[in-house]
Design an enzyme around this catalytic site. Structure first.
Site, mmCIF file in Angstrom:
data_model
loop_
_atom_site.group_PDB
_atom_site.id
_atom_site.type_symbol
_atom_site.label_atom_id
_atom_site.label_comp_id
_atom_site.label_asym_id
_atom_site.label_seq_id
_atom_site.Cartn_x
_atom_site.Cartn_y
_atom_site.Cartn_z
ATOM 1 N N CYS A 108 0.854 -1.186 0.000
ATOM 2 C CA CYS A 108 0.000 0.000 0.000
ATOM 3 C C CYS A 108 0.893 1.239 0.000
ATOM 4 O O CYS A 108 2.108 1.142 0.050
ATOM 5 C CB CYS A 108 -0.873 0.005 1.236
ATOM 6 S SG CYS A 108 -1.567 -1.597 1.627
ATOM 7 N N ARG B 145 0.906 1.948 -5.930
ATOM 8 C CA ARG B 145 1.297 0.975 -4.902
ATOM 9 C C ARG B 145 0.107 0.163 -4.388
ATOM 10 O O ARG B 145 0.279 -0.749 -3.583
ATOM 11 C CB ARG B 145 1.959 1.695 -3.731
ATOM 12 C CG ARG B 145 3.267 2.332 -4.099
ATOM 13 C CD ARG B 145 3.917 2.866 -2.879
ATOM 14 N NE ARG B 145 4.341 1.777 -2.027
ATOM 15 C CZ ARG B 145 5.607 1.423 -1.832
ATOM 16 N NH1 ARG B 145 6.554 2.072 -2.436
ATOM 17 N NH2 ARG B 145 5.924 0.439 -1.035
ATOM 18 N N TRP C 115 -3.873 -1.866 -0.809
ATOM 19 C CA TRP C 115 -3.856 -3.120 -1.564
ATOM 20 C C TRP C 115 -4.204 -4.177 -0.528
ATOM 21 O O TRP C 115 -3.393 -4.509 0.330
ATOM 22 C CB TRP C 115 -2.465 -3.353 -2.150
ATOM 23 C CG TRP C 115 -2.360 -4.523 -3.077
ATOM 24 C CD1 TRP C 115 -2.571 -4.524 -4.424
ATOM 25 C CD2 TRP C 115 -1.981 -5.860 -2.731
ATOM 26 N NE1 TRP C 115 -2.358 -5.787 -4.933
ATOM 27 C CE2 TRP C 115 -1.998 -6.621 -3.922
ATOM 28 C CE3 TRP C 115 -1.637 -6.499 -1.541
ATOM 29 C CZ2 TRP C 115 -1.682 -7.973 -3.957
ATOM 30 C CZ3 TRP C 115 -1.326 -7.858 -1.574
ATOM 31 C CH2 TRP C 115 -1.349 -8.573 -2.779
ATOM 32 N N ASN D 39 1.284 -0.128 6.347
ATOM 33 C CA ASN D 39 1.624 -1.053 5.265
ATOM 34 C C ASN D 39 2.251 -2.275 5.909
ATOM 35 O O ASN D 39 3.039 -2.125 6.851
ATOM 36 C CB ASN D 39 2.697 -0.467 4.341
ATOM 37 C CG ASN D 39 2.160 0.632 3.474
ATOM 38 O OD1 ASN D 39 0.962 0.878 3.434
ATOM 39 N ND2 ASN D 39 3.056 1.309 2.786
ATOM 40 N N GLY D 40 1.974 -3.440 5.369
ATOM 41 C CA GLY D 40 2.594 -4.657 5.894
ATOM 42 C C GLY D 40 1.554 -5.585 6.480
ATOM 43 O O GLY D 40 0.348 -5.443 6.216
ATOM 44 N N LYS E 189 4.739 -9.583 -19.571
ATOM 45 C CA LYS E 189 4.130 -8.290 -19.925
ATOM 46 C C LYS E 189 2.695 -8.500 -20.390
ATOM 47 O O LYS E 189 1.779 -7.816 -19.961
ATOM 48 C CB LYS E 189 4.895 -7.587 -21.053
ATOM 49 C CG LYS E 189 6.274 -7.065 -20.763
ATOM 50 C CD LYS E 189 6.380 -6.052 -19.671
ATOM 51 C CE LYS E 189 6.592 -6.706 -18.348
ATOM 52 N NZ LYS E 189 7.261 -5.953 -17.335
ATOM 53 N N GLU F 226 9.881 -12.739 -20.378
ATOM 54 C CA GLU F 226 9.499 -11.370 -20.044
ATOM 55 C C GLU F 226 8.326 -10.902 -20.923
ATOM 56 O O GLU F 226 7.405 -10.239 -20.447
ATOM 57 C CB GLU F 226 10.715 -10.443 -20.193
ATOM 58 C CG GLU F 226 10.465 -8.969 -19.977
ATOM 59 C CD GLU F 226 9.910 -8.595 -18.598
ATOM 60 O OE1 GLU F 226 9.867 -9.439 -17.696
ATOM 61 O OE2 GLU F 226 9.474 -7.435 -18.447
ATOM 62 N N LYS G 42 2.815 -1.810 -7.555
ATOM 63 C CA LYS G 42 4.143 -1.593 -8.136
ATOM 64 C C LYS G 42 5.248 -2.308 -7.359
ATOM 65 O O LYS G 42 6.118 -2.912 -7.953
ATOM 66 C CB LYS G 42 4.420 -0.084 -8.189
ATOM 67 C CG LYS G 42 5.727 0.284 -8.875
ATOM 68 C CD LYS G 42 5.670 0.006 -10.360
ATOM 69 C CE LYS G 42 6.962 0.337 -11.063
ATOM 70 N NZ LYS G 42 7.010 -0.297 -12.389
ATOM 71 N N GLU H 75 0.297 -9.767 -17.557
ATOM 72 C CA GLU H 75 0.141 -8.798 -16.472
ATOM 73 C C GLU H 75 -0.904 -7.732 -16.802
ATOM 74 O O GLU H 75 -1.699 -7.350 -15.945
ATOM 75 C CB GLU H 75 1.509 -8.137 -16.223
ATOM 76 C CG GLU H 75 1.579 -7.213 -15.044
ATOM 77 C CD GLU H 75 3.001 -6.710 -14.768
ATOM 78 O OE1 GLU H 75 3.924 -7.000 -15.553
ATOM 79 O OE2 GLU H 75 3.171 -6.019 -13.765
ATOM 80 N N HIS I 25 8.341 -31.262 -26.303
ATOM 81 C CA HIS I 25 8.391 -32.167 -25.144
ATOM 82 C C HIS I 25 7.114 -32.095 -24.311
ATOM 83 O O HIS I 25 7.133 -32.398 -23.124
ATOM 84 C CB HIS I 25 9.631 -31.863 -24.301
ATOM 85 C CG HIS I 25 10.906 -32.143 -25.039
ATOM 86 N ND1 HIS I 25 11.385 -33.418 -25.235
ATOM 87 C CD2 HIS I 25 11.760 -31.318 -25.677
ATOM 88 C CE1 HIS I 25 12.499 -33.362 -25.953
ATOM 89 N NE2 HIS I 25 12.747 -32.099 -26.233
HETATM 90 C C1 AGP Z 1 6.878 -6.294 -13.665
HETATM 91 O O1 AGP Z 1 6.133 -5.808 -14.726
HETATM 92 C C2 AGP Z 1 6.116 -6.652 -12.477
HETATM 93 N N1 AGP Z 1 5.274 -5.605 -12.039
HETATM 94 C C3 AGP Z 1 6.857 -7.400 -11.381
HETATM 95 O O2 AGP Z 1 7.153 -8.663 -11.875
HETATM 96 C C4 AGP Z 1 8.163 -6.789 -10.821
HETATM 97 O O3 AGP Z 1 9.158 -6.826 -11.781
HETATM 98 C C5 AGP Z 1 8.584 -7.581 -9.573
HETATM 99 O O4 AGP Z 1 7.579 -7.480 -8.607
HETATM 100 C C6 AGP Z 1 9.902 -7.121 -9.013
HETATM 101 O O5 AGP Z 1 9.887 -5.785 -8.650
HETATM 102 P P1 AGP Z 1 11.217 -4.999 -8.319
HETATM 103 O O6 AGP Z 1 12.011 -4.899 -9.571
HETATM 104 O O7 AGP Z 1 10.750 -3.669 -7.824
HETATM 105 O O8 AGP Z 1 11.955 -5.776 -7.280
#
Ligand code: AGP
Length: 586
Positions: free
Chosen positions: A2, A27, A69, A95-96, A467, A463, A581, A470, A486
């Site tokens: 959060c 966040r 969050w 947060n946490g 993308k 990757e 994020k 996500e 396989h």
């Molecule tokens: C990437 O698009 C994601 N939002 C996620 O996988 C991110 O890369 C991951 O949580 C790691 O974050 P960081 O680089 O801030 O450690």
């Protein structure tokens, strides 16, 4: 995950809090809330959904805010922060995760406290209220915090002492912003960067008293004052604005040429190079996109340095690797706050390993846990989906590895010219965005996608799949095209769309094209992203470059592709559902 913000000072806290918390919306964005003190009264306003300004028409010089969050309790107005004590004199944001909140809640209920939410956080407001019976605010706050087990960044205000915000931290980021007309607190520098670029970061088991004219930081156990050094945030505050782009993600992809130039100009500390040259084991750790950057580095380490570095998901480090005093960890994290990565770093330190981090956010926890940090300098990345920071991580890792290779006597500069043209190559991909958009509109009608490649571009396939899933919420998987036969090939039919990332020449091109034909002959739909056209399939053409540099050129192409597919389906591109994020919980 959060966001927390707070302000105490001369100006109207309401508008400042809105500005601050809005900048943290990436966040967490389930719900939000504010608590302000005005005329010896606490006003709380909270709601579900995206952040709106405070509607209350009162003047306040102090307040805290939160964007949520959800972890404990559903997304609802009641569960949104701030949470308050029974007497409505104390408000808390957090947060946490408080692991022992059930026991604490039961104890407090037995003492007559009435709870209004299902959250773990609310216990903190009631605990402070309880301790206030025999202590002043600071001591009541400290005692309340010492009762908590788990991770937290907490801020609290109290109506009877409306001149201070109390804060405490364990395993969750928390900073003070030193302003000219008051001071700020936040879980992330972005919150206050518009107002000040001077920050102080709290470390675990520290608490702080923040007033209009200053702050004090103390040890939670001993109450001893702690001196901290100031962090300067050299980010342009406008980077947190969309500047005419419809989404941050698109803006940030378009910043990749600048990010590449910056990364190419980074000079590495001699100590970093010596440490890596003298380590018997090198592990690259990270999560999600940052892990993928580490996976590319594993290939580059073996090819250019003949060093067997291992890239691993941070949570698996101690499951599969031997970590000791001869080990160097390269921790990669955009935010520098990813819980899983931080835990692995701390544990590695305990085992005597040295830590080099590659981090984008200055002053973040990862930078403070590291022996050495390479700051990415990519500027704030607002979209949850990491794009420009990934490209920057790749360039930094490649440059670092080639520098080591040079010292080992293996590299004589044969890639230098191509590396210096990477910026233009990315610009070229960006100029062709309409072609990519057309492919996104014409294809991508399925709910399942496979991204396939081999060699150094295998992590690109992982990757690219990340993308797409996500931000579009479609299932995508990245894998080696060689591994298709396989098992996964049984999925191929006219509904399965496959995307091949293919170099312009060489053995891997031939091998990948051969795998592509295996898909075509089974009726699968195929898109090739490649510098050289592949017959019989749809192509997205990118500028040609050495196969080893292609991950950097492929990235903007598949990022744009994911963006346009998500756009076509009307997704919340910058804030995909269920995500945030930085992932600051286990
Ligand atoms: C990437 O698009 C994601 N939002 C996620 O996988 C991110 O890369 C991951 O949580 C790691 O974050 P960081 O680089 O801030 O450690």
């Amino acid at each position: 995950m959060c966001g927390i913000a707070g302000y105490v000072g001369d100006y109207d806290a309401k508008s400042i809090l809105y500005e601050c918390i809005k900048r943290l919306e990436y966040r967490g964005y389930d719900s939000y809330g504010y608590a302000i003190i005005s005329s010896n009264k606490l006003f709380v306003e909270k709601n579900v959904g995206y952040i709106k300004p405070i509607s209350l028409n009162v003047r306040a010089n102090i307040g805290i805010a939160h964007t949520r969050w959800a972890t404990h309790g559903k997304v609802s107005k009641e569960n949104a922060h701030p949470h308050t004590s029974c007497n409505n004199l104390i408000a808390v944001v957090h947060n946490g995760i408080i692991k022992n909140f059930k026991e604490l809640r039961n104890e407090l209920i037995n003492k007559g406290h009435k709870f209004k939410s299902e959250t773990d956080t609310e216990v903190v407001a009631h605990l402070i209220e309880e301790y206030l019976k025999e202590n002043d605010f600071e001591e009541a706050f400290r005692k309340a915090i010492l009762k908590l087990k788990g991770s937290f960044a907490i801020a609290a205000i109290y109506v009877n002492q409306p001149d201070k915000i109390l804060i405490a931290r364990n395993e969750n980021p928390l900073l003070i912003g030193i302003g000219n007309f008051g001071n700020f607190i936040a879980s992330d520098v972005n919150a206050f960067i518009k107002y000040t670029k001077r920050a102080i970061a709290l470390d675990d088991f520290e608490y702080g008293i923040v007033t209009k004219n200053g702050f004090v930081i103390k040890d939670l156990y001993t109450k001893r004052k702690i001196k901290k050094s100031e962090i300067r945030i050299d980010w342009d505050e406008d980077l947190a604005l969309k500047e005419g782009y419809e989404h941050f993600m698109l803006k940030e992809i378009n910043e990749e040429p600048i990010v590449v130039s910056y990364a190419l100009n980074i000079n590495f500390d001699e100590n970093i190079l010596n440490l890596l040259l003298n380590s018997s084991k090198i592990y690259l750790i990270g999560a999600g996109t940052s892990l993928h950057a580490g996976m590319h580095a594993e290939y580059w380490f073996s090819k250019y340095c003949r060093i067997q570095a291992i890239a691993t998901d941070a949570t698996e480090l101690f499951e599969r690797c031997v970590v000791d005093k001869d080990t160097t960890i390269i921790a990669i994290s955009q935010s520098g706050e990813t819980y899983d990565t931080l835990v692995a770093m701390k544990e590695a330190k305990k085992h005597g390993a040295k830590i080099i981090s590659i981090v984008n956010v200055p002053g973040s926890t990862a930078t403070r846990l590291s022996d050495y940090t390479i700051l990415q300098g990519a500027g704030v990345e607002v979209a949850v989906c990491a794009t420009k920071t990934y490209v920057s991580q790749l360039v930094i890792l490649l440059k670092l590895i080639l520098e080591l290779s040079k010292r080992l006597g293996y590299y004589d500069g044969f890639l230098d010219e191509e590396i210096s043209s990477l910026k233009e190559k990315i610009e070229n991909v960006l100029r062709n965005c309409n072609d990519i958009r057309k492919v996104a509109n014409d294809m991508f009608k399925s709910k399942n996608y496979l991204f396939l490649s081999r060699g150094i571009n295998l992590p690109s396939a992982y990757e690219a799949a990340l993308k797409l899933k996500e931000i579009t919420y479609f299932h995508a998987e990245g894998m080696s095209s060689a591994m298709l036969k396989h098992g996964t090939i049984s999925l191929i039919d006219e509904n399965m769309e496959t995307i091949f990332l293919i170099p312009g020449s060489g053995r891997n091109r031939e091998r990948i094209i051969s795998n592509l034909h295996e898909v075509l002959s089974r009726g699968g739909k195929v898109l090739a992203i490649t510098p050289k056209e592949v017959k019989d399939v749809v192509n997205i053409i990118v500028p040609d470059t050495s196969e080893d540099l292609l991950p950097i050129v492929f990235a903007p192409a598949y990022q744009l592709l994911a963006y346009y597919v998500a756009y076509k389906y009307g997704r919340e591109i910058d804030k995909p559902r269920h995500l945030a994020k930085s992932v600051t919980v286990e």
